[in-house]
Design a protein around this motif. Structure first.
Motif, mmCIF file in Angstrom:
data_model
loop_
_atom_site.group_PDB
_atom_site.id
_atom_site.type_symbol
_atom_site.label_atom_id
_atom_site.label_comp_id
_atom_site.label_asym_id
_atom_site.label_seq_id
_atom_site.Cartn_x
_atom_site.Cartn_y
_atom_site.Cartn_z
ATOM 1 N N GLU A 91 5.488 -6.296 -41.829
ATOM 2 C CA GLU A 91 4.395 -7.278 -41.871
ATOM 3 C C GLU A 91 4.675 -8.446 -40.933
ATOM 4 N N ALA A 92 5.936 -8.864 -40.879
ATOM 5 C CA ALA A 92 6.301 -9.968 -39.983
ATOM 6 C C ALA A 92 6.115 -9.572 -38.524
ATOM 7 N N LEU A 93 6.370 -8.283 -38.205
ATOM 8 C CA LEU A 93 6.175 -7.797 -36.841
ATOM 9 C C LEU A 93 4.726 -7.978 -36.392
ATOM 10 N N HIS A 94 3.802 -7.474 -37.187
ATOM 11 C CA HIS A 94 2.395 -7.560 -36.806
ATOM 12 C C HIS A 94 1.874 -8.992 -36.908
ATOM 13 N N GLY A 95 2.375 -9.724 -37.890
ATOM 14 C CA GLY A 95 1.980 -11.133 -37.995
ATOM 15 C C GLY A 95 2.460 -11.945 -36.802
ATOM 16 N N ALA A 96 3.660 -11.616 -36.286
ATOM 17 C CA ALA A 96 4.186 -12.327 -35.117
ATOM 18 C C ALA A 96 3.313 -12.089 -33.894
ATOM 19 N N MET A 97 2.863 -10.860 -33.712
ATOM 20 C CA MET A 97 2.003 -10.571 -32.570
ATOM 21 C C MET A 97 0.644 -11.256 -32.712
ATOM 22 N N ALA A 98 0.091 -11.259 -33.928
ATOM 23 C CA ALA A 98 -1.205 -11.909 -34.146
ATOM 24 C C ALA A 98 -1.115 -13.410 -33.896
ATOM 25 N N GLN A 99 -0.016 -14.035 -34.344
ATOM 26 C CA GLN A 99 0.157 -15.467 -34.125
ATOM 27 C C GLN A 99 0.263 -15.776 -32.632
ATOM 28 N N THR A 100 0.957 -14.940 -31.888
ATOM 29 C CA THR A 100 1.078 -15.132 -30.436
ATOM 30 C C THR A 100 -0.278 -14.981 -29.756
ATOM 31 N N TYR A 101 -1.019 -13.947 -30.149
ATOM 32 C CA TYR A 101 -2.352 -13.746 -29.572
ATOM 33 C C TYR A 101 -3.261 -14.929 -29.880
ATOM 34 N N PHE A 102 -3.118 -15.476 -31.062
ATOM 35 C CA PHE A 102 -3.940 -16.625 -31.451
ATOM 36 C C PHE A 102 -3.710 -17.803 -30.514
ATOM 37 N N HIS A 103 -2.475 -18.025 -30.129
ATOM 38 C CA HIS A 103 -2.152 -19.163 -29.262
ATOM 39 C C HIS A 103 -2.556 -18.937 -27.811
ATOM 40 N N TRP A 104 -2.559 -17.693 -27.360
ATOM 41 C CA TRP A 104 -2.788 -17.412 -25.943
ATOM 42 C C TRP A 104 -4.129 -16.738 -25.670
ATOM 43 N N GLY A 105 -4.942 -16.537 -26.688
ATOM 44 C CA GLY A 105 -6.147 -15.744 -26.545
ATOM 45 C C GLY A 105 -7.430 -16.518 -26.376
ATOM 46 N N PHE A 106 -8.417 -16.195 -27.189
ATOM 47 C CA PHE A 106 -9.783 -16.656 -26.995
ATOM 48 C C PHE A 106 -9.916 -18.177 -26.993
ATOM 49 N N HIS A 107 -9.207 -18.860 -27.881
ATOM 50 C CA HIS A 107 -9.347 -20.318 -27.968
ATOM 51 C C HIS A 107 -8.863 -20.997 -26.687
ATOM 52 N N ALA A 108 -7.756 -20.517 -26.157
ATOM 53 C CA ALA A 108 -7.224 -21.118 -24.930
ATOM 54 C C ALA A 108 -8.201 -20.959 -23.784
ATOM 55 N N TRP A 109 -8.721 -19.768 -23.613
ATOM 56 C CA TRP A 109 -9.598 -19.512 -22.480
ATOM 57 C C TRP A 109 -10.987 -20.105 -22.669
ATOM 58 N N ALA A 110 -11.374 -20.345 -23.910
ATOM 59 C CA ALA A 110 -12.630 -21.065 -24.134
ATOM 60 C C ALA A 110 -12.530 -22.492 -23.609
ATOM 61 N N MET A 111 -11.361 -23.114 -23.748
ATOM 62 C CA MET A 111 -11.183 -24.470 -23.215
ATOM 63 C C MET A 111 -11.317 -24.479 -21.693
ATOM 64 N N TYR A 112 -10.711 -23.496 -21.052
ATOM 65 C CA TYR A 112 -10.832 -23.405 -19.600
ATOM 66 C C TYR A 112 -12.281 -23.121 -19.203
ATOM 67 N N ALA A 113 -12.945 -22.248 -19.957
ATOM 68 C CA ALA A 113 -14.328 -21.894 -19.638
ATOM 69 C C ALA A 113 -15.254 -23.091 -19.784
ATOM 70 N N LEU A 114 -15.006 -23.942 -20.768
ATOM 71 C CA LEU A 114 -15.853 -25.124 -20.958
ATOM 72 C C LEU A 114 -15.786 -26.033 -19.743
ATOM 73 N N VAL A 115 -14.578 -26.407 -19.346
ATOM 74 C CA VAL A 115 -14.424 -27.309 -18.212
ATOM 75 C C VAL A 115 -14.876 -26.633 -16.922
ATOM 76 N N GLY A 116 -14.463 -25.377 -16.719
ATOM 77 C CA GLY A 116 -14.840 -24.672 -15.499
ATOM 78 C C GLY A 116 -16.337 -24.456 -15.380
ATOM 79 N N GLY A 117 -16.980 -24.064 -16.471
ATOM 80 C CA GLY A 117 -18.413 -23.834 -16.443
ATOM 81 C C GLY A 117 -19.197 -25.103 -16.185
#
Length: 724
Positions: free
Chosen positions: A257-283
């Motif tokens: 469970e910790a294995l999959h949770g670790a990957m999900a936590q990493t994706y959370f930090h580097w995924g959609f939310h991060a790129w939405a911030m870039y998309a807001l300013v860039g757009g």
């Protein structure tokens, strides 16, 4: 002007009105022909053959008239169904229907800039504007003096800087941590709503303007924007950290469970939310520059909120100063991480022993000299080629890890990790101080730090993706920017993180639960077969990322300090690069040679003001989209069609078609829209280099004073390098 006013004089007000059906027209034509034949009964009796011929001719004429009426009706419906908003050839001139004089019409429409109704403006590109660039002494003096003073203070008295930074960090994470979470969530939700709204069809350019880069090239450049130092530094180390020490109140350490949770936590930090911030300013930047013709400045986004005077005055300068400061500290953190990673690699390869702060300072100085040579000597094109090669080398490293590492395990882990991320996304967004002090501490060290870092990076990365996305629709831009780089990072981080966790579980040499983050990558590749040469390649890749990132970020800050000049003076670019390297040194001096503490503290503290600005960007962009010519055309079309359909059904039932006819003022397609209001008209008034109004013809693209754009200036809009 009141809401019942219309764009032009009464004779030019128009609406879509119902007309009788084609069958009715045919019936009336037949009736008229028949009546006309009944006027000569004597002749008909005397000549029955002639009467029969006349009747046949009348019927043929009636059928021809009916066919013509039906054809006109069908063509009318087709034109309306397509809702083709292309600018008419004679917007206020002679009309084929009424033959009205062009002179008369022009005189009655002088309330619009250049006698052009706001819904007929095709947009304005930045390279079509007449603008004189120069160094903004206020922005440069304030931002430069503050950051230089900080560097001097940090180098001469790092102890006091550390204490102040720690106090500010503690206060920010305790009292403002929730705000960073809110900003990240609101930005993602707002952009998804915008993408799927009617505004998503608005182009980041002029009407019918083709995308500057092909879809393949655009995707490749977005891919380059998502690949950088983070893949080699955080890719293997962050998931391993969460696997060994999971977030509080989640999973037991070192479990499945910790294995999959670790990957999900990493994706959370580097995924959609991060790129939405870039998309807001860039757009928002792309829209302001390529649709509204403004400079590539953060302040250009806020004309609809602050007004033109304040945007070019105090409020706009304050926004650009905050953008420079945020970019300086955000990029400096990346450079510091690169230096730490390079230092670790050099220590391992050379056997020089543990890395020290002095070693890091020397590495930063050497790389800074490389950046200065790149910026001053004119070899920037060569550096860009190296950057492209660097992306290929990074992808190659990830591919080697996939095929030389635990391949089968990784192929199973990647889809499972992605589904775990999707399944736990709302739970991850809900973590806050309310979960207890341990969760708050974890959020401060990781999640809040990442949100602050992405906010700090958004002016730099946002400008990059804005400059490669000209001509794309807002919908395509938002969805592409959020999902394409995120998906690629999910794969890269899944490979790197999954491999480090697998090696740790298998007891591979060098792996332990106390190893520092910079060591994980080199320990990982040290356990791969046949790649004894790979550490040397990795050090070169990291060094090139340092130089290209410093070069590109310095150009963006030079633009912000030079009123949007896309080719700022070289000494300005070098100045910001030196300040950025100095801040990186100070950040590293606040902790030991392997700690991220100093980097995290300063990034979070300096990102707070720009986090507030990010929310204002949402309001400013949405407000401006309401007055976009395409949005106005759609509103006019909806008003006209709705009114005409109701009126037609009331008068003719099912048998009616639509056509454009004049109306009384206030009864037209504009509805409640005051088309003469400054919100709709001020932005497309063309000016000369001094800001004085000058005549312009939107149909021919010619200026009344004979000015023509410089092709070399228009072609200089090249994209900056990708982020590290």
């Amino acid at each position: 002007m009141s809401d019942d006013s219309t764009p032009g004089s009464e004779e030019h007000s128009s609406d879509v009105r119902p007309s009788a059906s084609a069958d009715d027209n045919a019936e009336r034509a037949n009736s008229a022909r028949t009546d006309s034949t009944a006027s000569a009964p004597d002749a008909a009796e005397a000549q029955p053959n002639d009467r029969r011929v006349s009747r046949e001719r009348i019927k043929a004429d009636a059928r021809r008239v009916g066919a013509d009426a039906k054809r006109v009706s069908r063509e009318t419906g087709k034109r309306l169904g397509k809702l083709d908003y292309a600018r008419p050839r004679y917007p206020y001139g002679e009309s084929p229907q009424d033959g009205t004089s062009t002179e008369t019409n022009t005189e009655t429409n002088t309330q619009y800039p250049h006698n052009t109704h706001p819904i007929l403006v095709p947009g304005i590109a930045i390279d079509e504007q007449r603008r004189r660039y120069s160094l903004d002494k206020v922005i440069f003096a304030i931002a430069g003096s503050l950051t230089v003073a900080f560097v001097i203070w940090g180098i001469t008295d790092s102890g006091s800087v550390a204490s102040v930074a720690k106090a500010a960090y503690d206060w920010s994470t305790m009292n403002v941590g929730w705000f960073f979470n809110v900003v990240a969530i609101v930005i993602l939700v707002a952009l998804l709503i915008l993408a799927f709204s009617p505004y998503g069809k608005i182009p980041l350019g002029k009407d019918s303007e083709k995308a500057e880069f092909s879809t393949f090239s655009w995707v490749a450049m977005l891919f380059a924007a998502g690949i950088g130092i983070g893949v080699l530094f955080f890719g293997p180390s962050e998931p391993l950290t969460y696997f060994i020490s999971p977030p509080p109140l989640t999973n037991d350490p070192e479990t499945t469970e910790a294995l999959h949770g670790a990957m999900a936590q990493t994706y959370f930090h580097w995924g959609f939310h991060a790129w939405a911030m870039y998309a807001l300013v860039g757009g928002a930047i792309a829209y302001a520059a390529y649709r509204r013709g403004r400079s590539l400045l953060l302040s250009s986004i806020f004309v609809s909120l602050f007004g033109k005077r304040q945007t070019e005055g105090f409020a706009g300068k304050l926004v650009d100063i905050f953008a420079i400061v945020a970019t300086l500290f955000g990029t400096a953190a990346a450079l510091g991480i690169a230096a730490m990673q390079i230092g670790t690699g050099v220590s391992i390869v050379s056997g020089a022993g543990p890395m020290t702060n002095n070693m890091l300072v020397v590495i930063i100085l050497v790389l800074t000299i490389g950046f200065i040579i790149s910026a001053v000597s004119g070899v920037s094109k060569g550096i860009r080629y190296l950057s492209s090669i660097n992306i290929i080398l990074t992808v190659g490293i990830v591919a080697l890890v996939l095929f030389l590492g635990p391949t089968l395990f990784l192929l199973n882990l990647l889809p499972s990790s992605l589904m775990e991320y999707f399944g736990s996304l709302f739970d991850l967004m809900g973590r806050s101080l309310s979960w207890g002090s341990e969760t708050q501490e974890f959020q401060s060290v990781w999640t809040v730090y990442y949100w602050a870092w992405w906010i700090s990076w958004s002016p730099f990365v946002g400008t990059f993706i804005a400059r490669i996305s000209r001509g794309r629709s807002i919908r395509q831009f938002i969805l592409g920017t959020i999902f394409i780089p995120s998906t690629l990072l999910f794969v890269a981080y899944g490979i790197m993180g999954g491999t480090s966790i697998s090696m740790y579980r298998d007891g591979a040499a060098g792996f332990s639960d106390s190893m520092e983050a910079p060591e994980v990558f080199f320990t990982l590749i040290d356990n791969l077969p046949y790649v004894e040469w790979l550490p040397f390649v990795a050090i070169i890749v990291l060094a090139i990322f340092f130089i290209t990132s410093a070069d590109s970020a310095s150009v963006v800050m030079g633009m912000l300090a030079s009123r949007g000049d896309q080719e700022p003076r070289k000494w300005v670019v070098v100045f910001w690069g030196l300040v950025m390297s100095g801040i990186a040194v100070v950040m590293l001096l606040l902790g030991d040679a392997s700690a991220l503490e100093g980097l995290q503290q300063l990034v979070i503290v300096t990102a707070v003001p720009f986090a507030v600005i990010m929310l204002f960007i949402i309001f400013a962009w949405f407000k401006e989209l309401r007055t976009d010519p395409l949005a106005l055309r759609r509103q006019y079309a909806l008003n006209a069609v709705d009114n005409a359909v109701v009126d037609g059904a009331d008068r003719y039932g099912d048998d009616f078609a639509l056509q454009v006819v004049p109306t009384e003022p206030g009864d037209g397609a504009n509805g409640s829209i005051d088309s003469e209001h400054e919100d709709y008209t001020d932005w497309y008034q063309r000016t000369d280099e001094n800001g004085d109004p000058v005549g312009y013809d939107y149909e021919t693209g010619t200026w009344d004073d004979g000015w023509t754009p410089d092709p070399e200036v228009a072609d200089s809009d090249s994209a900056p390098e990708s982020r590290s």
